[in-house]
Design an enzyme around this catalytic site. Structure first.
Site, PDB file in Angstrom:
ATOM      1  N   LYS A  22      20.812 -67.107  46.348  1.00  0.00           N
ATOM      2  CA  LYS A  22      21.939 -66.551  45.566  1.00  0.00           C
ATOM      3  C   LYS A  22      23.257 -66.784  46.306  1.00  0.00           C
ATOM      4  O   LYS A  22      24.241 -67.265  45.742  1.00  0.00           O
ATOM      5  CB  LYS A  22      21.759 -65.044  45.348  1.00  0.00           C
ATOM      6  CG  LYS A  22      23.037 -64.345  44.871  1.00  0.00           C
ATOM      7  CD  LYS A  22      22.881 -62.856  44.772  1.00  0.00           C
ATOM      8  CE  LYS A  22      22.988 -62.104  46.031  1.00  0.00           C
ATOM      9  NZ  LYS A  22      24.344 -61.702  46.435  1.00  0.00           N
ATOM     10  N   ASN A  23      23.279 -66.458  47.607  1.00  0.00           N
ATOM     11  CA  ASN A  23      24.534 -66.505  48.361  1.00  0.00           C
ATOM     12  C   ASN A  23      24.983 -67.917  48.708  1.00  0.00           C
ATOM     13  O   ASN A  23      26.080 -68.113  49.207  1.00  0.00           O
ATOM     14  CB  ASN A  23      24.425 -65.631  49.611  1.00  0.00           C
ATOM     15  CG  ASN A  23      24.398 -64.168  49.227  1.00  0.00           C
ATOM     16  OD1 ASN A  23      24.675 -63.816  48.067  1.00  0.00           O
ATOM     17  ND2 ASN A  23      24.046 -63.310  50.160  1.00  0.00           N
ATOM     18  N   CYS A 116      33.138 -51.098  46.613  1.00  0.00           N
ATOM     19  CA  CYS A 116      31.734 -51.488  46.756  1.00  0.00           C
ATOM     20  C   CYS A 116      30.989 -50.371  47.467  1.00  0.00           C
ATOM     21  O   CYS A 116      31.485 -49.824  48.447  1.00  0.00           O
ATOM     22  CB  CYS A 116      31.645 -52.783  47.565  1.00  0.00           C
ATOM     23  SG  CYS A 116      29.956 -53.343  47.773  1.00  0.00           S
ATOM     24  N   ARG A 121      35.429 -53.242  51.751  1.00  0.00           N
ATOM     25  CA  ARG A 121      35.326 -54.708  51.868  1.00  0.00           C
ATOM     26  C   ARG A 121      36.673 -55.342  51.523  1.00  0.00           C
ATOM     27  O   ARG A 121      36.858 -55.900  50.454  1.00  0.00           O
ATOM     28  CB  ARG A 121      34.213 -55.232  50.972  1.00  0.00           C
ATOM     29  CG  ARG A 121      32.852 -54.655  51.329  1.00  0.00           C
ATOM     30  CD  ARG A 121      31.753 -55.135  50.425  1.00  0.00           C
ATOM     31  NE  ARG A 121      31.394 -56.523  50.657  1.00  0.00           N
ATOM     32  CZ  ARG A 121      30.497 -57.182  49.924  1.00  0.00           C
ATOM     33  NH1 ARG A 121      29.892 -56.561  48.920  1.00  0.00           N
ATOM     34  NH2 ARG A 121      30.192 -58.437  50.177  1.00  0.00           N
ATOM     35  N   ASP A 307      21.975 -57.968  55.442  1.00  0.00           N
ATOM     36  CA  ASP A 307      21.251 -57.934  54.167  1.00  0.00           C
ATOM     37  C   ASP A 307      19.755 -57.710  54.348  1.00  0.00           C
ATOM     38  O   ASP A 307      19.024 -57.620  53.357  1.00  0.00           O
ATOM     39  CB  ASP A 307      21.495 -59.236  53.382  1.00  0.00           C
ATOM     40  CG  ASP A 307      22.961 -59.405  53.004  1.00  0.00           C
ATOM     41  OD1 ASP A 307      23.347 -60.531  52.642  1.00  0.00           O
ATOM     42  OD2 ASP A 307      23.714 -58.411  53.093  1.00  0.00           O
ATOM     43  N   ARG A 399      20.243 -58.331  40.397  1.00  0.00           N
ATOM     44  CA  ARG A 399      21.423 -59.110  40.797  1.00  0.00           C
ATOM     45  C   ARG A 399      21.050 -60.198  41.799  1.00  0.00           C
ATOM     46  O   ARG A 399      21.701 -61.218  41.881  1.00  0.00           O
ATOM     47  CB  ARG A 399      22.460 -58.200  41.457  1.00  0.00           C
ATOM     48  CG  ARG A 399      23.070 -57.166  40.522  1.00  0.00           C
ATOM     49  CD  ARG A 399      24.253 -56.534  41.179  1.00  0.00           C
ATOM     50  NE  ARG A 399      25.197 -57.583  41.589  1.00  0.00           N
ATOM     51  CZ  ARG A 399      26.403 -57.298  42.064  1.00  0.00           C
ATOM     52  NH1 ARG A 399      26.755 -56.045  42.223  1.00  0.00           N
ATOM     53  NH2 ARG A 399      27.223 -58.272  42.416  1.00  0.00           N
TER      54      ARG A 399
HETATM   55  C1  EPZ Z   1      28.640 -62.147  52.171  1.00  0.00           C
HETATM   56  O1  EPZ Z   1      29.616 -61.235  51.666  1.00  0.00           O
HETATM   57  C2  EPZ Z   1      27.373 -61.898  51.341  1.00  0.00           C
HETATM   58  N1  EPZ Z   1      27.663 -62.121  49.941  1.00  0.00           N
HETATM   59  C3  EPZ Z   1      26.893 -60.462  51.535  1.00  0.00           C
HETATM   60  O2  EPZ Z   1      25.630 -60.324  50.869  1.00  0.00           O
HETATM   61  C4  EPZ Z   1      26.645 -60.214  53.013  1.00  0.00           C
HETATM   62  O3  EPZ Z   1      26.328 -58.858  53.200  1.00  0.00           O
HETATM   63  C5  EPZ Z   1      27.929 -60.551  53.824  1.00  0.00           C
HETATM   64  O4  EPZ Z   1      28.354 -61.894  53.555  1.00  0.00           O
HETATM   65  C6  EPZ Z   1      27.707 -60.447  55.307  1.00  0.00           C
HETATM   66  O5  EPZ Z   1      26.677 -61.252  55.723  1.00  0.00           O
HETATM   67  C7  EPZ Z   1      27.667 -63.398  49.474  1.00  0.00           C
HETATM   68  O6  EPZ Z   1      27.487 -64.362  50.177  1.00  0.00           O
HETATM   69  C8  EPZ Z   1      27.913 -63.567  48.008  1.00  0.00           C
HETATM   70  P1  EPZ Z   1      31.972 -60.874  54.778  1.00  0.00           P
HETATM   71  P2  EPZ Z   1      31.152 -61.351  52.129  1.00  0.00           P
HETATM   72  O7  EPZ Z   1      33.333 -61.257  54.293  1.00  0.00           O
HETATM   73  O8  EPZ Z   1      31.499 -62.757  52.400  1.00  0.00           O
HETATM   74  C9  EPZ Z   1      34.892 -57.711  56.722  1.00  0.00           C
HETATM   75  C10 EPZ Z   1      24.018 -59.427  49.414  1.00  0.00           C
HETATM   76  O9  EPZ Z   1      23.336 -58.404  49.598  1.00  0.00           O
HETATM   77  N2  EPZ Z   1      35.980 -58.450  56.050  1.00  0.00           N
HETATM   78  O10 EPZ Z   1      31.257 -61.816  55.648  1.00  0.00           O
HETATM   79  O11 EPZ Z   1      31.953 -60.590  51.156  1.00  0.00           O
HETATM   80  C11 EPZ Z   1      33.954 -57.030  55.722  1.00  0.00           C
HETATM   81  O12 EPZ Z   1      34.460 -55.795  55.279  1.00  0.00           O
HETATM   82  C12 EPZ Z   1      25.518 -59.411  49.765  1.00  0.00           C
HETATM   83  O13 EPZ Z   1      23.563 -60.489  48.990  1.00  0.00           O
HETATM   84  C13 EPZ Z   1      37.286 -58.119  56.343  1.00  0.00           C
HETATM   85  O14 EPZ Z   1      37.542 -57.217  57.133  1.00  0.00           O
HETATM   86  O15 EPZ Z   1      31.095 -60.543  53.506  1.00  0.00           O
HETATM   87  C14 EPZ Z   1      32.673 -56.906  56.526  1.00  0.00           C
HETATM   88  O16 EPZ Z   1      32.737 -55.780  57.354  1.00  0.00           O
HETATM   89  C15 EPZ Z   1      26.035 -58.043  50.041  1.00  0.00           C
HETATM   90  N3  EPZ Z   1      38.280 -58.806  55.719  1.00  0.00           N
HETATM   91  C16 EPZ Z   1      32.695 -58.181  57.363  1.00  0.00           C
HETATM   92  O17 EPZ Z   1      34.040 -58.648  57.382  1.00  0.00           O
HETATM   93  C17 EPZ Z   1      38.035 -59.837  54.837  1.00  0.00           C
HETATM   94  O18 EPZ Z   1      38.962 -60.433  54.276  1.00  0.00           O
HETATM   95  C18 EPZ Z   1      31.809 -59.302  56.848  1.00  0.00           C
HETATM   96  O19 EPZ Z   1      32.053 -59.449  55.478  1.00  0.00           O
HETATM   97  C19 EPZ Z   1      36.693 -60.159  54.555  1.00  0.00           C
HETATM   98  C20 EPZ Z   1      35.678 -59.454  55.175  1.00  0.00           C
END
Ligand code: EPZ
Length: 420
Positions: A22-23, A116, A121, A307, A399
């Site tokens: 999915k991701n 969320c 996030r 995850d 999802r």
């Molecule tokens: C991806 O989300 C995945 N989703 C998430 O999987 C996964 O939990 C996450 O990466 C972490 O591995 C998809 O790929 C569609 P991040 P993403 O930006 O990219 C902070 C699932 O269950 N952050 O890597 O949105 C954020 O708050 C889903 O399949 C900022 O601070 O996650 C978090 O603490 C849930 N500022 C950390 O970074 C930003 O602009 C990592 O988030 C962006 C993120």
């Protein structure tokens, strides 16, 4: 609305095949916005989230056909470049249409993703990276409005408080491929899904090096053409099935897996006493020994995946002794704890830590899913619990898991669907 009903106590046996990721599929589908030529993406799982991405691409003017895992996106030029709140608010990953839209059309208006349940996030890193490419970004009425006369390559540090960001790396990479000159992304996310997106972009004609490492280099090109690509297997679905095999003390073979993508999980489970063969593309789960309690901390890839945290908590709930699970990516991602405690687990929350005292057994109960991975952890707990568990709000599960209940049924689980 449906719920899943599970009669616990069956040892899982047999073979199961993992679906495409999915991701990986979601950003790759968004990347097709970078060209007007036909793209064919294979092994795309049939999920609520991939169908939402199809709707978003169609709302942007794309023709999208989906048949047995193959998505064909044919010639179409985006007109409005607006991704509407109604769709984006249902799936955060939709935000990754921003980079390809502004990269290709020099303009985009994309709704800010809403709140969320797994935690705060923000998208500050996405916006910081895009601004560095000479894109003018404003926030208007809940939308990100991006405009650029010329996108210019830049040196961008993309690390945040919790480390790298997967979708921010994807968004910036997809905008940079059509920028003038060279872009270097430092503290880039190293997740296999980011590398898979880069592989697809390279097939479209992009010039990218270092994907899968913290430093990605991109040489901008003028145009991208269509391409064909098969997404990587879903490592989180694979990990969930590994734990299903262990928690039921079953004997299963999981196929269509890239073992190297599960390094941190396998390492922790081996520390707990499990053992797995050495094959690269399948995993045999057959553990007769009692597992030992372990401590786990979630980290960006190649660390232990956030995850997989909820599923690991379920396993430790029935593993004798004290385990401490620390969530470093989403410190509040513990919605599953209260529901597992309803099933007789002994979990105490202390800030980003879940302290799990393994129980002799869990008992079936009605529980409620709150998010994708929490729902998977409740299904796993239901497989081992005494009696009947019913998991409601399973739209969360749909999802991100393709036909999980029929895959578990095939392995001998007593699991079925009922109307709420
Ligand atoms: C991806 O989300 C995945 N989703 C998430 O999987 C996964 O939990 C996450 O990466 C972490 O591995 C998809 O790929 C569609 P991040 P993403 O930006 O990219 C902070 C699932 O269950 N952050 O890597 O949105 C954020 O708050 C889903 O399949 C900022 O601070 O996650 C978090 O603490 C849930 N500022 C950390 O970074 C930003 O602009 C990592 O988030 C962006 C993120």
């Amino acid at each position: 609305m449906d719920k899943l009903v599970i009669e616990g106590g069956c040892r899982l046996k047999g073979e199961v095949t993992v679906s495409g990721s999915k991701n990986s599929a979601l950003p790759i589908l968004a990347a097709t916005l970078l060209t007007e030529h036909t793209c064919i993406i294979k092994d795309v799982p049939n999920l609520r989230d991939t169908n939402t991405m199809f709707k978003i691409l169609r709302s942007l003017g794309k023709n999208v056909e989906f048949d047995k895992g193959v998505v064909t996106i044919t010639h179409a030029r985006c007109t409005e470049c607006v991704a509407d709140y109604k769709l984006v608010s249902t799936m955060r990953a939709s935000f990754c249409v921003l980079g390809p839209l502004v990269g290709k059309y020099k303009k985009a208006k994309v709704s800010l993703p809403g709140g969320c349940v797994i935690g705060v996030r923000p998208v500050d890193l996405h916006l910081k990276g895009l601004k560095a490419l000479n894109i003018d970004i404003t926030i208007e009425s809940g939308y990100v409005v991006a405009k650029a006369r010329i996108l210019k390559g830049a040196h961008i540090y993309l690390g945040g408080e919790y480390g790298s960001s997967v979708l921010a790396t994807d968004n910036v990479m997809m905008a940079a491929v059509l920028s003038q000159g060279k872009t270097v992304i430092e503290s880039a996310a190293c997740e296999p899904e980011v590398a898979d997106l880069a592989e697809f972009l390279i097939k479209m004609g992009a010039k990218i090096k270092g994907h899968g490492t913290p430093t990605i280099e991109i040489e901008g090109v003028r145009h991208l053409h269509g391409a064909e690509h098969k997404v990587i297997p879903d490592r989180i679905e694979a990990g969930t099935l590994v734990i299903a095999g262990l928690i039921t003390q079953g004997d299963i073979v999981i196929k269509n897996v890239l073992r190297r993508h599960l390094g941190a999980l396998i390492d922790k489970l081996e520390e707990s006493g499990a053992s797995f063969g050495r094959e690269d593309t399948l995993i045999r789960v057959h553990c007769k020994r009692r597992l030992k309690p372990i401590n786990v901390t979630t980290l960006p890839y190649p660390g232990f995946a956030t995850d997989m945290q909820a599923q690991m908590v379920s396993l430790m709930c029935v593993t004798k002794g004290i385990s401490v699970i620390t969530e470093k990516i989403y410190p509040d991602r513990f919605m599953h704890v209260a529901e597992l405690n309803r099933m007789g687990a002994h979990i105490q929350r202390e800030g980003p830590h879940a302290i799990v005292e393994g129980a002799a057994h869990l008992s079936g109960a009605p529980v409620m899913a709150s998010d994708l991975r929490a729902s998977a952890s409740l299904v796993l707990a239901g497989l081992v619990a005494k009696g009947i568990t019913s998991v409601s709000r399973i739209y969360h599960l749909e999802r991100g898991y393709e036909n999980l209940e029929s895959k578990l049924q095939k392995l001998g689980a007593k699991i079925w669907r009922e109307k709420e």
